[in-house]
Write a protein that holds these residues in place. Structure first.
Motif, PDB file in Angstrom:
ATOM      1  N   SER A  75       0.851  -1.185   0.000  1.00 39.18           N
ATOM      2  CA  SER A  75       0.000   0.000   0.000  1.00 39.18           C
ATOM      3  C   SER A  75       0.887   1.234   0.000  1.00 39.18           C
ATOM      4  N   GLY A  76       0.259   2.397  -0.043  1.00 38.51           N
ATOM      5  CA  GLY A  76       1.027   3.633  -0.009  1.00 38.51           C
ATOM      6  C   GLY A  76       1.844   3.765   1.259  1.00 38.51           C
ATOM      7  N   ALA A  77       1.356   3.144   2.343  1.00 37.82           N
ATOM      8  CA  ALA A  77       2.079   3.189   3.614  1.00 37.82           C
ATOM      9  C   ALA A  77       3.101   2.066   3.719  1.00 37.82           C
ATOM     10  N   GLY A  78       3.237   1.286   2.646  1.00 40.85           N
ATOM     11  CA  GLY A  78       4.210   0.201   2.656  1.00 40.85           C
ATOM     12  C   GLY A  78       3.708  -1.090   3.269  1.00 40.85           C
ATOM     13  N   LYS A  79       2.427  -1.156   3.622  1.00 43.71           N
ATOM     14  CA  LYS A  79       1.875  -2.361   4.223  1.00 43.71           C
ATOM     15  C   LYS A  79       1.327  -3.288   3.139  1.00 43.71           C
ATOM     16  N   PRO A  80       1.419  -4.599   3.344  1.00 43.64           N
ATOM     17  CA  PRO A  80       0.892  -5.525   2.341  1.00 43.64           C
ATOM     18  C   PRO A  80      -0.626  -5.529   2.336  1.00 43.64           C
ATOM     19  N   VAL A  81      -1.186  -5.440   1.141  1.00 42.00           N
ATOM     20  CA  VAL A  81      -2.641  -5.529   0.975  1.00 42.00           C
ATOM     21  C   VAL A  81      -2.938  -6.448  -0.191  1.00 42.00           C
ATOM     22  N   ARG A  82      -4.088  -7.071  -0.139  1.00 48.93           N
ATOM     23  CA  ARG A  82      -4.512  -7.946  -1.233  1.00 48.93           C
ATOM     24  C   ARG A  82      -4.984  -7.090  -2.396  1.00 48.93           C
ATOM     25  N   SER A  83      -4.597  -7.477  -3.590  1.00 48.01           N
ATOM     26  CA  SER A  83      -4.954  -6.661  -4.752  1.00 48.01           C
ATOM     27  C   SER A  83      -6.462  -6.599  -4.965  1.00 48.01           C
ATOM     28  N   LYS A  84      -7.156  -7.627  -4.521  1.00 44.16           N
ATOM     29  CA  LYS A  84      -8.620  -7.588  -4.508  1.00 44.16           C
ATOM     30  C   LYS A  84      -9.088  -8.341  -3.266  1.00 44.16           C
ATOM     31  N   PRO A  85     -10.116  -7.857  -2.596  1.00 39.96           N
ATOM     32  CA  PRO A  85     -10.535  -8.463  -1.324  1.00 39.96           C
ATOM     33  C   PRO A  85     -10.957  -9.924  -1.509  1.00 39.96           C
ATOM     34  N   ARG A  86     -10.643 -10.729  -0.514  1.00 42.95           N
ATOM     35  CA  ARG A  86     -11.151 -12.098  -0.509  1.00 42.95           C
ATOM     36  C   ARG A  86     -12.608 -12.056  -0.058  1.00 42.95           C
ATOM     37  N   GLN A  87     -13.495 -12.573  -0.876  1.00 46.04           N
ATOM     38  CA  GLN A  87     -14.922 -12.457  -0.637  1.00 46.04           C
ATOM     39  C   GLN A  87     -15.527 -13.685   0.032  1.00 46.04           C
ATOM     40  N   THR A  88     -14.818 -14.790   0.044  1.00 43.64           N
ATOM     41  CA  THR A  88     -15.387 -16.032   0.561  1.00 43.64           C
ATOM     42  C   THR A  88     -14.436 -16.685   1.558  1.00 43.64           C
ATOM     43  N   GLU A  89     -14.929 -17.750   2.181  1.00 45.73           N
ATOM     44  CA  GLU A  89     -14.148 -18.553   3.137  1.00 45.73           C
ATOM     45  C   GLU A  89     -14.014 -19.990   2.629  1.00 45.73           C
ATOM     46  N   ARG A  90     -14.148 -20.190   1.314  1.00 49.29           N
ATOM     47  CA  ARG A  90     -14.220 -21.558   0.804  1.00 49.29           C
ATOM     48  C   ARG A  90     -13.022 -22.398   1.216  1.00 49.29           C
ATOM     49  N   GLU A  91     -11.830 -21.891   0.931  1.00 50.18           N
ATOM     50  CA  GLU A  91     -10.638 -22.682   1.222  1.00 50.18           C
ATOM     51  C   GLU A  91     -10.468 -22.887   2.718  1.00 50.18           C
ATOM     52  N   ILE A  92     -10.672 -21.848   3.490  1.00 42.62           N
ATOM     53  CA  ILE A  92     -10.514 -21.949   4.937  1.00 42.62           C
ATOM     54  C   ILE A  92     -11.493 -22.971   5.505  1.00 42.62           C
ATOM     55  N   GLU A  93     -12.715 -22.988   5.001  1.00 39.19           N
ATOM     56  CA  GLU A  93     -13.700 -23.939   5.499  1.00 39.19           C
ATOM     57  C   GLU A  93     -13.354 -25.370   5.110  1.00 39.19           C
ATOM     58  N   VAL A  94     -12.806 -25.562   3.920  1.00 40.32           N
ATOM     59  CA  VAL A  94     -12.386 -26.912   3.528  1.00 40.32           C
ATOM     60  C   VAL A  94     -11.306 -27.413   4.476  1.00 40.32           C
ATOM     61  N   CYS A  95     -10.345 -26.548   4.802  1.00 32.70           N
ATOM     62  CA  CYS A  95      -9.294 -26.946   5.741  1.00 32.70           C
ATOM     63  C   CYS A  95      -9.861 -27.145   7.138  1.00 32.70           C
ATOM     64  N   ALA A  96     -10.842 -26.330   7.501  1.00 41.73           N
ATOM     65  CA  ALA A  96     -11.373 -26.358   8.867  1.00 41.73           C
ATOM     66  C   ALA A  96     -12.078 -27.659   9.192  1.00 41.73           C
ATOM     67  N   GLN A  97     -12.550 -28.400   8.187  1.00 44.90           N
ATOM     68  CA  GLN A  97     -13.231 -29.651   8.495  1.00 44.90           C
ATOM     69  C   GLN A  97     -12.361 -30.542   9.377  1.00 44.90           C
ATOM     70  N   CYS A  98     -11.037 -30.403   9.266  1.00 44.08           N
ATOM     71  CA  CYS A  98     -10.136 -31.183  10.115  1.00 44.08           C
ATOM     72  C   CYS A  98      -9.224 -30.323  10.966  1.00 44.08           C
ATOM     73  N   HIS A  99      -8.898 -29.143  10.504  1.00 40.37           N
ATOM     74  CA  HIS A  99      -7.970 -28.294  11.242  1.00 40.37           C
ATOM     75  C   HIS A  99      -8.716 -27.316  12.135  1.00 40.37           C
ATOM     76  N   ALA A 100      -9.721 -27.835  12.837  1.00 34.85           N
ATOM     77  CA  ALA A 100     -10.482 -27.063  13.808  1.00 34.85           C
ATOM     78  C   ALA A 100     -10.841 -27.985  14.951  1.00 34.85           C
ATOM     79  N   ARG A 101     -10.922 -27.441  16.136  1.00 36.99           N
ATOM     80  CA  ARG A 101     -11.473 -28.182  17.271  1.00 36.99           C
ATOM     81  C   ARG A 101     -12.975 -28.142  17.097  1.00 36.99           C
TER      82      ARG A 101
END
Length: 801
Positions: free
Chosen positions: A288-314
């Motif tokens: 970003s202008g302040a030198g911080k990392p930002v995603r070029s476009k916002p992540r709109q979903t949790e698809r991948e995180i939810e697929v992983c969470a089926q096992c990588h969650a308590r």
């Protein structure tokens, strides 16, 4: 893989009777200062799920296209993918996913089975081969030594466990474990899980018992497309899987439609896949202008995180038809940031498997997803060491002595060691905390939480580390997670924390898991309005809506109906079924048009409990639900089934007794509790409940003995101490009652009922000065409570407000 979750998994949850005299923790709905008002039995029904959390806003619901594909698709095995995806297949074959579970063969067995032996707590176990098969000689279900054939291996590094088959289709994970690390790291040896606990064949953690049962505890995450296949009639399993290990389809969904698409180049939506794991496609991390990392476009979903969470969650499983692409909370209930699982600042305490930590992090809020850092096929980092962080974070700013304050190349210069400290589980398995936090030794000093600095500098204390950080920065460190002080105060029972919990719960700038965890801490206090609960029930986050049900559990039936009625039609199964549970027995307060929704949601709830009918906690939850509906015979049958599954399962006896009490069958209720004590003589819960039952039977001497024994067995439960002190006063032992309450108030200084009882008893005993001192503490803690103000006015000699 079996882990020390069994005791935590018996988290209790109130089975709501129509209008119980006493709530789940044994507390009376109305303030009472006499034993006569304490005769309702404590209810400890255990729900089939053990932890609570949920999905963030924006998580995808299944599309009709993916559901249509899933309905027609079949699992075809990872070998079907290799032809087109050779590189990914090769990478996967070298991963731990590919060997999560294997048949026991010479190629897969890592442990020493060459007539090795291992002695622990008086049991000498042996490991040997016979006729090409592998055996473990150890104490079995009856405590006697016997030979058990190893059928499967579980895992490869840093440890390997072994599964043996017991009657009824049960596979059990033997607690004797092979340390697969190199010898120079302390490995190449046998050890036992839970080395600090004395465990025999009657203990719930013994390898032959349900806490180590593969069919329920392990299978869903170590194999692909598992069907538990439990038959309640025969109490047996016929568990199946599409692939023995974690294969391609465990993450990508059933593959037959995709194979057909690849062969025919058809026009199936999404190339025949049930989930599109494409959230990184077309996105990049930029400065970003302040030198911080930002995603070029916002992540709109949790698809991948939810697929992983089926096992990588308590989490616990509430339905058996999951495939990748379906909503996570339609099939699983993950944990919130609850005590014993997490420290008050959100750091992992027990083994929580990443998801709950990750949702608290600044990285999750910024849009980072799992595969930004991890290659999903190899399971390795996308770059070694600090380089994985440098994908986004400028090394010229962060990989410097000026930032990390350590010499380059040392352990302290590694990003992960400061921002992702490790906890070791299963004796030898280190797991990094994925909340990615700033080290806060100052919070260690104040709240007793761990910190990354002292995980290395073990010869120094937290005060030293906090001073070092303060000297570097000119101030204490500050991080993204800011709730430690609040959760610490809430867990200490400070009344001033309640309004702040409500404020955090309503703050949409906070991570949803933090907001829901704040609601969970607020639940049970009753210190919130109906309007607040209704606002939370309309929140965009299913996780927050789910926690709102727990919040509403303590409300009168009419108010619960207003707050929870709309949630019976919620888009998320977890929310619907929890709302149905909470409304059971009070569903007649619902508007007529909502009754069909309650019927549908309650059937979903029952289906969930029946899916987990192999667990006594599910049977007890179903019995509690039926009791709330007035189905007394059916309820007692479920409690009996729970006892048959596990004769030491305390909540089954307590809930069966409470159902009998509700029917006026006090003698039978006490007999049920006595039966439980024959199986679990050291259960404080049973002794406490029996004491209340004996009060109802007008057996004061027996009641006092039972209530005293509960306090002796569990002095850390404030409720037991309070009830016993009130009982002492009611039997003419005012001095001893006051003494115990004074000691208890020193330990629980904000306990409203204790403070009120102590004030009242001191007044009655003529100890006005003592009563006035206690009253001042009481009004300072609860200045707006009308009952408190009346009692305090009496103590201070003022006119009641």
């Amino acid at each position: 893989m079996p882990r020390k979750q069994a005791r935590a998994q018996q988290t209790t949850k109130a089975s709501r009777a129509p209008e119980p005299a006493v709530t789940a923790d044994g507390s009376s709905r109305a303030t009472a200062l006499r034993v006569g008002a304490l005769t309702g039995i404590v209810v400890l029904a255990v729900a089939t799920w053990y932890f609570f959390a949920g999905r963030q806003p924006g998580s995808p619901a299944s599309t009709s296209g993916s559901e249509a594909i899933a309905a027609a698709a079949a699992y075809v095995g990872s070998q079907s993918c290799a032809g087109c995806h050779a590189a990914e297949s090769q990478a996967w074959q070298a991963s731990q996913h590919a060997v999560a579970m294997q048949h026991a063969t010479e190629q897969t067995m890592l442990g020493n089975f060459n007539d090795a032996s291992y002695s622990f707590q008086g049991v000498k176990s042996g490991f040997f081969r016979r006729d090409g098969k592998y055996f473990i000689r150890t104490d079995g279900p009856d405590g006697e030594l016997a030979d058990f054939e190893v059928k499967y291996t579980f895992g490869v590094a840093p440890l390997q466990q072994y599964l043996v088959e017991l009657p009824g289709g049960r596979l059990q994970a033997v607690s004797l474990t092979w340390d697969a690390r190199p010898r120079e790291q302390g490995g190449q040896r046998w050890f036992r899980q839970y080395p600090n606990e004395k465990i025999d064949h009657q203990d719930e953690l013994h390898w032959t018992r349900r806490a180590q049962n593969w069919n329920f505890m392990c299978a869903d995450c170590h194999s692909t497309r598992v069907s538990k296949g439990y038959d309640p009639a025969s109490d047996s399993f016929r568990t199946t899987y599409a692939e023995i290990s974690v294969g391609c389809e465990a993450c990508h969904g059933p593959g037959s439609a995709h194979v057909q698409w690849a062969e025919r180049k058809g026009d199936q939506p999404g190339k025949g896949l049930t989930v599109q794991l494409d959230e990184r496609r077309g996105a990049a991390w930029v400065r970003s202008g302040a030198g911080k990392p930002v995603r070029s476009k916002p992540r709109q979903t949790e698809r991948e995180i939810e697929v992983c969470a089926q096992c990588h969650a308590r989490r616990a499983q509430i339905a058996g038809d999951y495939h990748p692409g379906r909503p996570f909370l339609d099939h699983y209930l993950p944990s919130l940031l609850t005590p014993t699982l997490y420290h008050v600042d959100g750091q992992q305490q027990d083994e929580v498997f990443i998801w709950g930590s990750w949702l608290q992090s600044r990285m999750h809020a910024a849009g980072v997803t799992c595969s930004d850092c991890h290659d999903p096929h190899t399971q390795k980092l996308r770059a070694p060491g600090n380089a994985v962080c440098a994908q986004c974070h400028e090394p010229s700013k962060y990989d410097l002595v000026a930032h990390h304050r350590h010499q380059p190349g040392t352990a302290g210069a590694q990003c992960a060691n400061c921002h992702m400290p490790q906890n070791t589980y299963m004796v030898v398995d280190p797991r990094r905390d994925h909340s990615l936090r700033v080290p806060r030794p100052d919070e260690s000093v104040t709240f007793g939480v761990p910190n990354a600095c002292n995980s290395c500098h073990t010869d120094r204390d937290a005060k030293w580390a906090a001073k070092a950080v303060h000297d570097w920065l000119g101030r204490d460190a500050a991080g993204y997670q800011t709730f430690a002080s609040l959760f610490y105060s809430a867990e200490g029972g400070e009344p001033s924390a309640l309004d702040k919990l409500a404020a955090v719960a309503a703050d949409t700038a906070q991570p949803a898991i933090v907001r829901a965890s704040a609601l969970a801490r607020l639940a049970g206090s009753g210190q919130f309005t109906r309007d607040f609960a209704q606002t939370m029930s309309r929140d965009a986050s299913p996780l927050v809506r789910l926690a709102t049900v727990e919040l509403a559990d303590v409300m009168p039936a009419e108010t619960r109906a207003v707050v929870l009625g709309p949630l019976l039609g919620d888009a998320t199964r977890a929310v619907r079924i929890e709302a149905a549970r909470s409304l059971a027995g009070g569903q007649d307060r619902l508007p007529q048009e909502l009754l069909p929704r309650w019927e549908a949601a309650s059937q979903e709830y029952v289906t969930t409990l029946q899916y987990n009918a192999d667990r006594p906690e599910s049977r007890v939850a179903l019995g509690g639900f039926q009791a709330a509906l007035g189905q007394t015979n059916e309820a007692q049958a479920q409690f009996a089934a729970a006892i048959k599954l596990d004769p030491q399962f305390v909540p089954a006896y307590v809930n069966a007794a409470d159902a009998l009490r509700a029917q006026g069958r006090d003698r039978e209720s006490a007999d049920m509790l006595q039966q439980g004590l024959l199986r679990a003589p050291l259960s404080a819960t049973l002794h406490h409940a029996l004491g209340l039952a004996q009060i109802r039977l007008q057996q004061p001497e027996l009641a006092m003995a039972s209530l005293r024994r509960a306090v002796e067995l569990d002095p850390a439960t404030s409720r037991y101490t309070y009830v016993f002190a009130v009982a002492l006063h009611s039997t003419g032992q005012a001095g001893e009652s006051i003494r115990r309450l004074q000691e208890a108030v020193g330990r629980w200084p904000y306990d409203r009922e204790m403070l009120m009882a102590l004030t009242s008893f001191q007044l009655e005993s003529g100890r006005r000065q003592d009563a006035q001192a206690t009253a001042r503490k009481l009004v300072a803690a609860y200045p707006a409570d009308p009952q408190v103000r009346v009692l305090v006015a009496q103590a201070l000699g003022e006119q009641s407000p």
